[in-house]
Write an enzyme that holds these catalytic residues in place. Sequence first.
Site, PDB file in Angstrom:
ATOM      1  CE  LYS A  10      -3.745  -2.343   0.108  1.00 16.55           C
ATOM      2  NZ  LYS A  10      -4.373  -2.593  -1.160  1.00 16.55           N
ATOM      3  CB  CYS A  11      -0.043   4.661  -1.040  1.00 16.10           C
ATOM      4  SG  CYS A  11       0.595   6.328  -1.100  1.00 16.10           S
ATOM      5  N   PRO A  12       2.653   4.452   0.982  1.00 19.03           N
ATOM      6  CG  PRO A  12       4.303   5.760   2.087  1.00 19.03           C
ATOM      7  CD  PRO A  12       3.054   4.929   2.327  1.00 19.03           C
ATOM      8  CG  ASP A  37      -2.128   1.424  -3.212  1.00 22.92           C
ATOM      9  OD1 ASP A  37      -3.046   2.165  -3.625  1.00 22.92           O
ATOM     10  OD2 ASP A  37      -1.717   1.462  -2.052  1.00 22.92           O
TER      11      ASP A  37
END
Length: 69
Positions: A10-12, A37
């Site tokens: 998932k981000c980042p 993502d």
Amino acid sequence: MEELDCLGLKCPRPIIELARRIESLADGDQILIMADDPAAGPDLVAWCRMRGHTLVSSDPPRFVIMKNS
């Protein structure tokens, strides 16, 4: 071509992993990033613009970036 598997991250995290890996590439080298993502596409566009690299192709979950000096 280098490959970076960021599927499931998932981000980042995809951007962080890319920033680490791209340092080892020579100018003009390309890296294939696998990232699923939903934020990966827009994040990669912005990151390339800010860092001066080229987003060669964007076909989620596959993204190809060329390192520029």
